[in-house]
Design an enzyme around this catalytic site. Structure first.
Site, PDB file in Angstrom:
ATOM      1  N   ARG A   1       6.522  -7.120  10.634  1.00 46.03           N
ATOM      2  CA  ARG A   1       5.473  -6.258  10.087  1.00 46.03           C
ATOM      3  C   ARG A   1       6.020  -4.826   9.984  1.00 46.03           C
ATOM      4  O   ARG A   1       6.807  -4.392  10.849  1.00 46.03           O
ATOM      5  CB  ARG A   1       4.288  -6.295  11.056  1.00 46.03           C
ATOM      6  CG  ARG A   1       3.053  -5.552  10.610  1.00 46.03           C
ATOM      7  CD  ARG A   1       2.358  -6.205   9.476  1.00 46.03           C
ATOM      8  NE  ARG A   1       0.988  -5.748   9.325  1.00 46.03           N
ATOM      9  CZ  ARG A   1       0.292  -5.884   8.191  1.00 46.03           C
ATOM     10  NH1 ARG A   1       0.829  -6.458   7.128  1.00 46.03           N
ATOM     11  NH2 ARG A   1      -0.952  -5.479   8.130  1.00 46.03           N
TER      12      ARG A   1
ATOM     13  N   THR B   1      -0.226 -10.357  -1.351  1.00 45.98           N
ATOM     14  CA  THR B   1       0.560 -11.023  -0.296  1.00 45.98           C
ATOM     15  C   THR B   1       1.011 -12.371  -0.871  1.00 45.98           C
ATOM     16  O   THR B   1       0.473 -12.811  -1.881  1.00 45.98           O
ATOM     17  CB  THR B   1      -0.284 -11.230   0.995  1.00 45.98           C
ATOM     18  OG1 THR B   1      -0.725  -9.972   1.461  1.00 45.98           O
ATOM     19  CG2 THR B   1       0.443 -11.951   2.100  1.00 45.98           C
TER      20      THR B   1
ATOM     21  N   THR C   1       4.336  -9.546   2.585  1.00 48.20           N
ATOM     22  CA  THR C   1       3.461  -8.786   1.708  1.00 48.20           C
ATOM     23  C   THR C   1       3.972  -7.379   1.447  1.00 48.20           C
ATOM     24  O   THR C   1       4.753  -6.837   2.235  1.00 48.20           O
ATOM     25  CB  THR C   1       2.051  -8.687   2.359  1.00 48.20           C
ATOM     26  OG1 THR C   1       1.147  -8.072   1.445  1.00 48.20           O
ATOM     27  CG2 THR C   1       2.058  -7.877   3.641  1.00 48.20           C
TER      28      THR C   1
ATOM     29  N   ASP D   1      -3.423  -0.667   5.956  1.00 51.56           N
ATOM     30  CA  ASP D   1      -4.026  -1.646   6.877  1.00 51.56           C
ATOM     31  C   ASP D   1      -4.353  -1.035   8.245  1.00 51.56           C
ATOM     32  O   ASP D   1      -4.967  -1.684   9.091  1.00 51.56           O
ATOM     33  CB  ASP D   1      -3.099  -2.864   7.063  1.00 51.56           C
ATOM     34  CG  ASP D   1      -3.332  -3.920   5.990  1.00 51.56           C
ATOM     35  OD1 ASP D   1      -4.228  -3.729   5.144  1.00 51.56           O
ATOM     36  OD2 ASP D   1      -2.616  -4.944   5.989  1.00 51.56           O
TER      37      ASP D   1
ATOM     38  N   SER E   1      -3.914  -9.789   8.696  1.00 51.87           N
ATOM     39  CA  SER E   1      -4.651 -11.057   8.653  1.00 51.87           C
ATOM     40  C   SER E   1      -3.739 -12.225   8.297  1.00 51.87           C
ATOM     41  O   SER E   1      -4.201 -13.362   8.209  1.00 51.87           O
ATOM     42  CB  SER E   1      -5.757 -10.988   7.596  1.00 51.87           C
ATOM     43  OG  SER E   1      -6.639  -9.944   7.880  1.00 51.87           O
TER      44      SER E   1
ATOM     45  N   GLY F   1      -4.277 -13.145   0.583  1.00 53.52           N
ATOM     46  CA  GLY F   1      -5.720 -12.927   0.399  1.00 53.52           C
ATOM     47  C   GLY F   1      -6.361 -11.954   1.357  1.00 53.52           C
ATOM     48  O   GLY F   1      -7.567 -12.043   1.600  1.00 53.52           O
ATOM     49  N   GLY F   2      -5.598 -11.020   1.940  1.00 56.32           N
ATOM     50  CA  GLY F   2      -6.211 -10.045   2.853  1.00 56.32           C
ATOM     51  C   GLY F   2      -6.963 -10.772   3.962  1.00 56.32           C
ATOM     52  O   GLY F   2      -6.488 -11.773   4.495  1.00 56.32           O
TER      53      GLY F   2
HETATM   54  N1  GLY Z   1      -1.875  -6.734   3.973  1.00 57.50           N
HETATM   55  C1  GLY Z   1      -2.427  -8.007   4.198  1.00 57.50           C
HETATM   56  C2  GLY Z   1      -2.368  -8.408   5.632  1.00 57.50           C
HETATM   57  O1  GLY Z   1      -1.464  -7.999   6.335  1.00 57.50           O
HETATM   58  O2  GLY Z   1      -3.204  -9.129   6.088  1.00 57.50           O
END
Ligand code: GLY
Length: 562
Positions: free
Chosen positions: A97, A371, A389, A413, A443, A463-464
């Site tokens: 991340r 993503t 993503t 985010d 997510s 899909g967020g």
């Molecule tokens: N940006 C989408 C996620 O990390 O859930």
């Protein structure tokens, strides 16, 4: 000559070995399979398995290829997660991340004390320190078997020699043209002198090819140091961004212990924080285990109600508790994924009546539907579930001049600012406020399911926030309703995220009767467009066959394998 023949070879193989079938039949293969949102990238991954590579080798090659052929979300300038399960049952995860650069703080998106959405989501300040190259390299170093260079080279070739623009990509690039105008390097890379690419055109990305070549030759140093790092820093300095060469050099991918749960005798393996996915999916499955969903019937109002109520509760906990584990020390992970806690939650569900989400609890900031996810299984049944993503489609839309890759806007985010929890959708709770070096809550829910000590299913989706619920439903579809991989992917999806207090349901996915009954129970329903793009592999243990489900909600996806 060699280069061109490679591209032609890939093109030919895409045609010859793809076995996508009509209707709801899954793609079937025995030796190995890759299912992704780009048929070209799936083929690149499959060729690695075909040449004796393992699932991690194939995942690395697929991820780099997606950074070329699926620029909406495939990336080297973003971040993501790998959940890996070895054939012997050992499971681990890799967290790559993005991280907040030096100079970040919880109030960095306030201007004159007011929240500034564009600064948070559409500026050089929205860019987190990218993690993808470090994460792929870490996974490869630990588990890969083929030379690193061999895995990056197909992407170099695709970027340098180009690939044919599909109808889907042409439409997507044309739709983003206005936003590329702001950034000359982006416009140059993704248009023909300001005119949109058309289907059938060849898209070449020479700067990206050179960056990928540096990564192929030098490993992560080809990205986090030297020329690439200098180009990133230069662009940041010129545009008010924060990322420095120091931030890039310091970035570390992390190996993390997976989240483990069970559901009706199946083992669930999910991504731990900074993803909320593994915890939320496990929590919802624990709640739903107490109901006979099969007897209630697929798509019944009763089931949809129970599923939505479990979603409501998991999302409330997500907002209250979860963040980067290296910064948020008091996350009650063990409790959230325990069967006892699920019993308590279940007791709070009225089987005939919708609960109400309290407006005094939390609501969520805008989060992109973009993503991308892909699933890989190799000949030995090692499995990779990888979701990564750039946050929005094409991320920040900023291509680093001279380096040819898109930067994420993942800082979006993080929560908006301390105490900034509003009815309109901002959130200001502490666990996910920005801090130097912290990873923003995600997510993304790459998930692997096992049964009787063997691989059973690999799933995930973009899909967020809807990712979590899409992944949940693909598992329910297979485990409870006996669907095959393609049916599980095709079936309608719903989403509830606590606040706003409504169930969004995919149009044409559910019967009018079920929707009416849900309204009668007190649910607010909104009918929406597509939810997610799940790419699923189910291992049919009896036949020793891999069965792939390609999500046709998005163009260009494909399963490759044999
Ligand atoms: N940006 C989408 C996620 O990390 O859930």
């Amino acid at each position: 000559m060699m280069r061109r023949s490679f591209v032609l070879l890939v093109a030919a193989l895409v045609v010859s070995s793809l076995t996508l079938q009509a209707g709801s039949a899954p793609v079937r293969a025995r030796t190995g399979m890759v299912v992704s949102q780009s048929d070209i990238a799936s083929e690149v991954g499959w060729q690695v398995i075909r040449g004796g590579g393992n699932a991690i080798d194939a995942a690395v090659a697929t991820a780099f290829a997606l950074a070329v052929t699926h620029p909406t979300a495939g990336n080297i300038g973003g971040g993501g997660f790998i959940v890996y399960r070895a054939a012997n049952g050992q499971a681990t995860s890799f967290d790559f991340r993005e991280a907040a650069p030096a100079g970040s703080n919880a109030e960095m998106w306030l201007k004159d004390g007011k929240y500034d959405f564009d600064l948070h989501h559409n500026s050089h300040r929205s860019v987190g320190v990218p993690g993808t190259v470090a994460g792929l390299h870490m996974a490869w170093k630990e588990l890969g078997s083929k030379p690193w260079k061999d895995l990056v080279t197909p992407a170099v070739t695709l970027a340098r020699d180009g690939f044919e623009v599909s109808h889907g990509l042409a439409r997507s690039l044309a739709g983003t043209l206005d936003e590329f105008q702001k950034y000359p390097a982006s416009l140059a890379q993704f248009s023909k002198n300001g005119k949109p690419y058309e289907a059938g055109d060849i898209l070449k990305q020479p700067d990206l090819a050179r960056t990928l070549q540096r990564i192929a030759d030098q490993g992560p140093a080809g990205f986090y140091e030297g020329e690439t790092a200098a180009l990133i820093e230069k662009d940041m300095k010129a545009n008010g961004g924060l990322i420095t060469r120091e931030d890039l050099k310091k970035y570390q991918a992390k190996k993390r212990e997976v989240i483990k749960g069970t559901y009706r005798g199946y083992e669930i393996i999910g991504m731990p924080p900074p993803s909320s996915g593994g915890i939320a999916v496990t929590q919802m499955l624990n709640v739903l285990e107490g109901y006979d969903l099969k007897a209630n019937g697929y798509g019944s109002a009763q089931n949809l109600h129970l599923i939505a109520e479990s979603m409501r509760r998991a999302f409330a906990d997500r907002a209250q508790y979860l963040g980067d584990p290296d910064f948020v020390m008091n996350m009650p992970v063990a409790r959230l994924i325990s069967k006892e806690y699920a019993d308590t939650l279940r007791k709070s569900i009225n089987p005939n009546k919708a609960s109400k989400s309290s407006p005094t609890t939390f609501t969520w900031p805008t989060e992109s539907q973009e993503t991308t996810h892909f699933s890989v299984v190799d000949a030995n049944r090692n499995a990779v579930s990888l979701t990564y993503t750039l946050e929005y489609g094409y991320g920040s839309r900023i291509v680093v001049p001279g380096a040819g890759f898109l930067l994420n806007n993942e800082m979006g985010d993080f929560n908006a600012g301390p105490g900034l929890t509003t009815e309109q959708g901002l959130i200001g709770t502490p666990p996910n406020l920005a801090q130097v070096g912290k990873r923003m809550l995600s997510s993304m829910s790459p998930t692997i399911v096992a049964k009787d000590g063997q691989l059973f299913m690999v799933t995930g989706s973009p899909g967020g926030r809807t990712i979590i619920n899409t992944v949940l439903m693909t598992i329910l579809n297979v485990v409870d309703f006996g669907m095959n991989a393609q049916e599980a992917v095709d079936a309608g999806r719903i989403h509830h995220q606590w606040l706003p207090d409504r169930i969004s349901m995919e149009r044409f996915g559910f019967s009018a009767d079920a929707m009416k009954t849900l309204q009668g129970m007190g649910h607010t329903i909104s009918e929406g467009g597509n939810q997610g793009v799940a790419e699923v592999i189910v291992f049919n243990q009896k036949d020793n066959m891999l069965e792939g489900g390609v999500d046709r909600r998005a163009p260009d996806g494909g399963a490759a394998g044999k």
